[in-house]
Design a protein around this motif. Structure first.
Motif, mmCIF file in Angstrom:
data_model
loop_
_atom_site.group_PDB
_atom_site.id
_atom_site.type_symbol
_atom_site.label_atom_id
_atom_site.label_comp_id
_atom_site.label_asym_id
_atom_site.label_seq_id
_atom_site.Cartn_x
_atom_site.Cartn_y
_atom_site.Cartn_z
ATOM 1 N N GLY A 1 0.838 -1.264 -0.002
ATOM 2 C CA GLY A 1 0.032 0.030 0.058
ATOM 3 C C GLY A 1 0.832 1.289 0.014
ATOM 4 N N PHE A 2 0.206 2.348 -0.143
ATOM 5 C CA PHE A 2 0.910 3.623 -0.368
ATOM 6 C C PHE A 2 -0.043 4.571 0.500
ATOM 7 C CE2 PHE A 2 2.002 1.497 -4.161
ATOM 8 C CZ PHE A 2 3.360 1.858 -4.232
ATOM 9 N N LYS A 3 0.438 5.453 1.268
ATOM 10 C CA LYS A 3 -0.309 6.558 1.845
ATOM 11 C C LYS A 3 0.432 7.968 1.620
ATOM 12 C CE LYS A 3 -2.789 4.055 5.364
ATOM 13 N NZ LYS A 3 -2.996 3.990 6.793
ATOM 14 N N GLY A 4 -0.235 8.990 1.302
ATOM 15 C CA GLY A 4 0.353 10.240 0.905
ATOM 16 C C GLY A 4 -0.415 11.372 1.478
ATOM 17 N N GLN A 5 0.455 12.513 1.860
ATOM 18 C CA GLN A 5 -0.218 13.620 2.055
ATOM 19 C C GLN A 5 0.502 14.870 1.401
ATOM 20 O OE1 GLN A 5 1.421 11.712 5.050
ATOM 21 N NE2 GLN A 5 -0.295 10.599 4.797
ATOM 22 N N MET A 6 -0.317 15.869 1.206
ATOM 23 C CA MET A 6 -0.008 16.924 0.473
ATOM 24 C C MET A 6 -1.068 18.354 0.895
ATOM 25 S SD MET A 6 -1.245 16.387 -3.338
ATOM 26 C CE MET A 6 -1.112 18.208 -3.947
ATOM 27 N N PRO A 7 -0.294 19.499 0.876
ATOM 28 C CA PRO A 7 -1.114 20.583 1.166
ATOM 29 C C PRO A 7 -1.770 21.145 -0.044
ATOM 30 C CG PRO A 7 1.329 21.163 1.005
ATOM 31 C CD PRO A 7 1.201 19.864 0.737
ATOM 32 N N THR A 8 -3.069 21.775 0.198
ATOM 33 C CA THR A 8 -3.604 22.094 -0.786
ATOM 34 C C THR A 8 -4.462 23.656 -0.065
ATOM 35 O OG1 THR A 8 -5.921 21.185 -0.174
ATOM 36 C CG2 THR A 8 -4.371 19.938 -1.694
ATOM 37 N N PRO A 9 -4.727 24.447 -1.057
ATOM 38 C CA PRO A 9 -5.483 25.483 -0.609
ATOM 39 C C PRO A 9 -6.801 25.129 0.524
ATOM 40 C CG PRO A 9 -5.586 25.836 -2.971
ATOM 41 C CD PRO A 9 -4.945 24.336 -2.808
ATOM 42 N N MET A 10 -7.460 23.814 0.379
ATOM 43 C CA MET A 10 -8.615 23.480 1.228
ATOM 44 C C MET A 10 -8.107 22.812 2.280
ATOM 45 S SD MET A 10 -11.329 22.167 -1.820
ATOM 46 C CE MET A 10 -12.588 21.858 -0.318
ATOM 47 N N GLY A 11 -6.473 22.709 2.555
ATOM 48 C CA GLY A 11 -6.240 21.947 3.793
ATOM 49 C C GLY A 11 -5.382 20.762 3.477
ATOM 50 N N GLN A 12 -5.128 19.909 4.417
ATOM 51 C CA GLN A 12 -4.342 19.064 3.756
ATOM 52 C C GLN A 12 -4.958 17.573 3.237
ATOM 53 O OE1 GLN A 12 -1.058 18.870 4.454
ATOM 54 N NE2 GLN A 12 -0.139 17.071 4.862
ATOM 55 N N VAL A 13 -4.563 16.987 2.361
ATOM 56 C CA VAL A 13 -5.060 15.934 1.600
ATOM 57 C C VAL A 13 -4.370 14.642 2.004
ATOM 58 C CG1 VAL A 13 -5.691 14.848 -0.404
ATOM 59 C CG2 VAL A 13 -5.879 17.319 -0.271
ATOM 60 N N SER A 14 -5.125 13.689 2.256
ATOM 61 C CA SER A 14 -4.798 12.156 2.698
ATOM 62 C C SER A 14 -5.102 11.431 1.409
ATOM 63 C CB SER A 14 -5.102 11.940 3.907
ATOM 64 O OG SER A 14 -4.430 12.923 4.897
ATOM 65 N N THR A 15 -4.245 10.345 1.078
ATOM 66 C CA THR A 15 -4.740 9.451 0.029
ATOM 67 C C THR A 15 -4.122 8.097 0.512
ATOM 68 O OG1 THR A 15 -2.445 9.842 -1.292
ATOM 69 C CG2 THR A 15 -4.385 11.148 -2.059
ATOM 70 N N TRP A 16 -4.862 6.933 -0.037
ATOM 71 C CA TRP A 16 -4.801 5.785 0.394
ATOM 72 C C TRP A 16 -5.039 4.762 -0.819
ATOM 73 C CZ3 TRP A 16 -7.781 3.204 5.018
ATOM 74 C CH2 TRP A 16 -7.376 2.041 5.287
ATOM 75 N N PHE A 17 -3.974 3.967 -0.970
ATOM 76 C CA PHE A 17 -4.103 2.856 -2.064
ATOM 77 C C PHE A 17 -3.346 1.585 -1.461
ATOM 78 C CE2 PHE A 17 -2.367 0.747 -5.917
ATOM 79 C CZ PHE A 17 -3.738 0.616 -6.562
ATOM 80 N N GLU A 18 -4.407 0.861 -1.534
ATOM 81 C CA GLU A 18 -3.977 -0.483 -0.818
ATOM 82 C C GLU A 18 -4.573 -1.715 -1.701
ATOM 83 O OE1 GLU A 18 -3.585 -1.037 3.529
ATOM 84 O OE2 GLU A 18 -4.997 -2.418 3.238
ATOM 85 N N PHE A 19 -3.626 -2.860 -1.793
ATOM 86 C CA PHE A 19 -3.975 -4.121 -2.570
ATOM 87 C C PHE A 19 -3.358 -5.224 -1.996
ATOM 88 C CE2 PHE A 19 -0.515 -2.439 -4.706
ATOM 89 C CZ PHE A 19 0.339 -3.756 -5.043
ATOM 90 N N ASP A 20 -4.149 -6.407 -2.181
ATOM 91 C CA ASP A 20 -3.467 -7.727 -1.933
ATOM 92 C C ASP A 20 -3.614 -8.745 -3.251
ATOM 93 O OD1 ASP A 20 -6.006 -8.818 -1.600
ATOM 94 O OD2 ASP A 20 -6.106 -8.545 0.578
ATOM 95 N N PHE A 21 -3.729 -9.871 -2.767
ATOM 96 C CA PHE A 21 -3.683 -10.634 -3.917
ATOM 97 C C PHE A 21 -4.495 -11.859 -3.879
ATOM 98 C CE2 PHE A 21 0.663 -8.716 -4.111
ATOM 99 C CZ PHE A 21 0.596 -8.522 -5.357
ATOM 100 N N PHE A 22 -5.581 -11.592 -3.066
ATOM 101 C CA PHE A 22 -6.624 -12.508 -2.730
ATOM 102 C C PHE A 22 -7.741 -12.407 -3.741
ATOM 103 C CE2 PHE A 22 -9.379 -15.557 -0.482
ATOM 104 C CZ PHE A 22 -8.488 -16.189 0.480
ATOM 105 N N GLY A 23 -7.714 -12.992 -4.844
ATOM 106 C CA GLY A 23 -8.691 -12.514 -5.875
ATOM 107 C C GLY A 23 -10.135 -12.960 -5.404
ATOM 108 N N THR A 24 -11.016 -11.886 -5.871
ATOM 109 C CA THR A 24 -12.377 -12.166 -5.660
ATOM 110 C C THR A 24 -13.096 -11.880 -6.936
ATOM 111 O OG1 THR A 24 -12.481 -9.868 -5.117
ATOM 112 C CG2 THR A 24 -12.199 -11.337 -3.175
ATOM 113 N N GLY A 25 -14.462 -12.067 -6.774
ATOM 114 C CA GLY A 25 -15.265 -11.906 -7.914
ATOM 115 C C GLY A 25 -15.008 -13.012 -9.105
ATOM 116 N N SER A 26 -14.741 -12.267 -10.270
ATOM 117 C CA SER A 26 -14.554 -13.354 -11.440
ATOM 118 C C SER A 26 -12.989 -13.888 -11.025
ATOM 119 C CB SER A 26 -14.555 -12.593 -12.734
ATOM 120 O OG SER A 26 -13.693 -11.512 -12.708
ATOM 121 N N ASP A 27 -12.135 -13.382 -10.141
ATOM 122 C CA ASP A 27 -11.084 -13.832 -10.088
ATOM 123 C C ASP A 27 -10.780 -14.881 -8.746
ATOM 124 O OD1 ASP A 27 -9.815 -12.830 -12.381
ATOM 125 O OD2 ASP A 27 -9.538 -10.810 -11.027
#
Length: 455
Positions: free
Chosen positions: A148-174
């Motif tokens: 996973g990745f977590k990021g922060q950055m300042p903007t005119p509306m305040g601090q922005v936090s982002t979160w992107f995370e994955f694993d390899f446990f296939g679901t749905g059609s996988d």
């Protein structure tokens, strides 16, 4: 005599020069000290901002899975980091990379649906012996490996936090494959968040320190695309969200009598689900009350206008909490009840089902109770059970899911925080609508090592 006089006259001049030099040196020292003091004050302010942010995060996560270094950690919301001010510039940019490599070695004393053999879901346990072959099966998997990745950055509306995370446990059609599986894709600015993350109807804090990937069957667990707004205030949090509707409908006995009807029946999701929760944090732990309201429909393709054949209102209430007991030990509890909320549950059930030649939302009750015990800094255990009990409609098919029971106990060893070795015994039971039962028990050995870096 003249020489003595010259020396006498030169003495005041030397003293004056010395005094001037001392004054200059003192002035330089004062200026240097003032500059150093200014920097120290700035550092203290930055540290204070960081402490306030950490306290806010602690209030949100206290009593949750983040208290343990021995198990996979789920974060209930994107982390908030302060904007660090240096001079007149704002520099709040940060990127965290994290993850773990995990191997699960499992011996299954019975058998489950091969698609889901890398975890124990009661709904995948057959109620007819031999459905998936003879008893006894070894499974080795790296599907729980995560990044996973977590990021922060300042903007005119305040601090922005982002979160992107994955694993390899296939679901749905996988499902059943070792393939990319998106867990979180989330952005949060101020109180506004959007993307995919844990449903606002759930409380990740009650997920116990188990190494089985799926976990307790009777708790609400659903990562869902949504738009959410949160208000934080002195240890309490309000949240409201519109989430992707996850409809499900079983044609029951009608599908068995008429395969054509089963093929023509189709779930219809006209409106998003409305979810909300209220959470309060205390020294002893926390409690959370959550609710959901949804519209459930199904239609039969090929009918004039393709209008929905039947619809019903789904609703649910989820009461959860964590109680801090001795040291780091925690008691984790959850009770959820509603109608037509099976797609929010961690395992089993259906939202709509046939009833008196119509369709009704299926009532469901979920209970989870686990105790996380920390024997020392390196050894820990988790013991508990969970039940997902549906109230089937009278025209559901006999082999459909009715009740799922899940229980486990483990012993985990962490020689240092990033490394985990553990063993876990799991038990599951599935009861279908026709009253037939099937059970399974297995032992799992897990090896896991975390990694991470900040930029």
């Amino acid at each position: 005599m003249a020489t003595k006089k010259a020396r006498f006259l030169a003495l005041p001049l030397a003293l004056a020069v010395s005094a001037a030099t001392t004054a200059d040196t003192r002035s330089d020292k004062i200026e240097a000290l003032e500059e150093q003091l200014s920097r120290q004050r700035q550092m203290i302010e930055q540290q204070q901002n960081m402490l306030e942010a950490m306290e806010e995060q602690l209030r949100e996560l206290k009593g949750g899975a983040a208290a343990s270094q021995a198990v996979p950690v789920e974060i209930a919301a994107a982390e908030r980091q302060p904007v660090i001010v240096e001079g007149d510039e704002v520099s709040g940019y940060k990127l965290d990379l994290y993850g773990h490599i995990q191997l699960d070695a499992i011996y299954d004393f019975k058998r489950v649906d091969p698609t889901w053999e890398s975890t124990l879901r009661p709904s995948t346990i057959p109620t007819v012996d031999g459905t998936f072959g003879d008893d006894g099966n070894t499974i080795v998997s790296v599907k729980q490996t995560q990044m996973g990745f977590k990021g922060q950055m300042p903007t005119p509306m305040g601090q922005v936090s982002t979160w992107f995370e994955f694993d390899f446990f296939g679901t749905g059609s996988d499902a059943g494959d070792t393939k990319f599986n998106l867990r979180h894709a989330w952005v949060e600015v101020g109180g506004l968040g959007f993307g995919q993350t844990n449903s606002t109807f759930m409380d990740i804090s009650i997920f116990p320190n188990v190494v089985d990937w799926w976990g307790p069957s009777g708790m609400v667990f659903n990562r869902n695309p949504q738009v959410r707004y949160r208000w934080l205030n002195d240890g309490s949090a309000w949240a409201i969200a519109l989430e992707k509707p996850n409809g499900s409908f079983n044609t029951g006995v009608f599908g068995e009598l008429s395969p054509e009807f089963g093929e023509a029946a189709n779930v219809k999701t006209e409106l998003p689900d409305l979810t909300a929760h209220w959470r309060n944090e205390f020294d002893w732990g926390h409690y959370q009350i959550a609710g959901v309201l949804r519209k459930l429909e199904f239609e039969t393709r090929g009918t004039p206008g393709n209008e929905p054949s039947f619809d019903d209102t789904g609703w649910g209430v989820n009461l959860t909490g964590v109680i801090n007991t001795v040291g780091r030990d925690q008691l984790k509890l959850g009770v959820v009840y509603g109608e037509g909320i099976a797609s929010f549950m961690n395992d089993g059930g259906v939202n709509l089902a046939p009833e008196n030649n119509a369709a009704e939302a299926v009532p469901i009750l979920g209970v989870t109770a686990y105790y996380d015990r920390y024997w020392s800094d390196h050894w820990s255990s988790s013991l508990g059970f969970s039940i997902n009990d549906a109230d089937p409609r009278n025209q559901q098919a006999d082999r459909e899911f009715d009740t799922g029971t899940y229980a486990s106990i483990n012993l985990l060893y962490t020689p240092y925080p990033e490394f985990l070795i553990g063993s876990e015994f799991l038990y599951g039971e599935n009861e279908d609508v026709g009253g037939e039962e099937g059970e399974d028990y297995r032992i799992q050995f897990t090896f896991k090592h975390k990694f991470g870096a900040s930029f």
